[in-house]
Design an enzyme around this catalytic site. Structure first.
Site, PDB file in Angstrom:
ATOM      1  CB  SER A 129       2.246   0.919   0.913  1.00  0.00           C
ATOM      2  OG  SER A 129       1.918   2.155   1.481  1.00  0.00           O
ATOM      3  CG  ASP A 284      -5.846   1.626   0.538  1.00  0.00           C
ATOM      4  OD1 ASP A 284      -5.729   2.584   1.336  1.00  0.00           O
ATOM      5  OD2 ASP A 284      -4.868   1.039   0.041  1.00  0.00           O
ATOM      6  CG  HIS A 313      -2.687   0.983   3.134  1.00  0.00           C
ATOM      7  ND1 HIS A 313      -2.540   1.123   1.768  1.00  0.00           N
ATOM      8  CD2 HIS A 313      -1.437   1.104   3.654  1.00  0.00           C
ATOM      9  CE1 HIS A 313      -1.269   1.331   1.484  1.00  0.00           C
ATOM     10  NE2 HIS A 313      -0.577   1.313   2.595  1.00  0.00           N
TER      11      HIS A 313
END
Length: 338
Positions: A129, A284, A313
């Site tokens: 991330s 995602d 995600h």
């Protein structure tokens, strides 16, 4: 007793034109630096995360093995351990804490490696991330130093769609009357809970919810139990100003937004010399594979490897999907062996 160290950086001048006086960079190391100083893995933290929340990928049974590698986990500014709105004295604390870019973060991480450890080569940079955002920055800012990168579920530049999602999180946090424009003495819990529910619709895929993995795999009693226990429980443990500080870093993340590349995103990507595996997840909602495909197409030594998962995600993320973590670990082993 803290399990980490703090490096004092002095006054740090930022891209925003502001500064952090007497800035602090918190970090933790795992393993031993070898005599050649070439067994280094840099593993930056993610949105809201602190070093201990990176440990799901570190272990003697894993690719990121502290018996073989010297692993450095630098804590991002605004995460509550490094200099942040919550721990910086007036007049620079709380709502007045300056905007910090990913570029600022990585410049200071580079100082840590050079000044504390004398490191000139990095075997691998990896991160999830916002950790992936910093990974891309490492590759672009220090191409001669970084040998390999594996960013997963992240991007080299915040997309317009991702920017809009973050506006929703920001609006939820700041709409709480208790937020007081950032000058609260008590955390704005209604705003934090609202922001958590915005996140809940984005962090995991539609198929994840359709197949009820919150109940079947994570053990929650109901959807509402999941929203409260998993999502609200996560954000209620955080400081609102810290979250907003990292949110700004995320929104304005761009490996070309600096004096090296002056906004030329393709040039910045093309300058990454590191051998790279870029790993988005096909479901995602923040960082779709199409964005990663563009990045890989302009990186000279990169492979796109899409994770086939319904965890969105969180595929390969902090301890949630063991199957996806195994896929990620296999890719890390392969890259480190190359």
């Amino acid at each position: 007793m803290s399990d980490y160290k703090v490096y004092s950086l002095g006054d740090v001048m930022l891209q925003s034109g502001m500064r952090i006086p007497d800035a602090k960079l918190a970090y933790k190391t795992y393993g031993t630096l070898n005599s050649a100083k070439d067994n280094v893995i840099v593993y930056p933290t993610w949105y809201s995360g602190q070093h201990y929340e990176n440990e799901w990928l570190i272990g003697e049974d894993k690719a990121v093995d502290p018996r073989k590698y010297f692993i450095i986990v630098p804590n991002m500014f605004c995460n509550g351990l490094s200099s942040s709105p919550s721990n910086t004295p007036a007049p620079y604390g709380r709502a007045r804490f300056p905007h910090v870019s990913a570029y600022d973060n990585v410049r200071m991480q580079h100082r840590l490696l050079a000044e504390v450890f004398g490191i000139e080569k990095i075997a691998l940079v990896t991160g999830w991330s916002m950790g992936a955002l910093q990974t891309f920055h490492w590759g672009a800012m220090y191409p001669e130093m970084v040998e390999r990168i594996l960013p997963f579920q992240g991007s080299a530049k915040c997309s317009r769609h991702n920017f809009v999602f973050l506006e929703g999180v920001k609006a939820a946090l700041t709409a709480d009357a208790a937020f007081l424009d950032g000058w609260y003495d008590v955390q704005p819990e209604k705003g934090l809970c609202a922001a958590a529910r915005v996140y809940a619709g984005w962090g995991l895929s539609q198929t994840f919810y359709r197949e009820k993995l919150d109940l079947e795999k994570l053990g929650y009693a109901s959807l509402e139990d999941f929203l409260v226990g998993f999502w609200e429980g996560w954000l209620l443990a955080k400081d609102a100003n810290n979250l907003l500080g990292m949110l700004w870093t995320w929104q304005y993340g761009d490996i070309s937004n600096n004096e090296i590349y002056t906004g030329d995103f393709v040039k910045a990507l093309s300058s990454i010399r590191a051998k790279a595996i870029v790993m988005p997840c096909k479901t995602d909602l923040y960082f779709p594979p199409e964005d990663s495909a563009f990045e890989v197409a302009h990186m000279p030594n990169a492979e796109l490897r899409v994770v086939d998962s319904i965890w969105g995600h969180f595929a390969g993320g902090p301890g949630t999907s063991p199957v996806d973590i195994a896929v990620l670990d296999k890719a890390l082993r392969e890259l480190l062996a190359s």
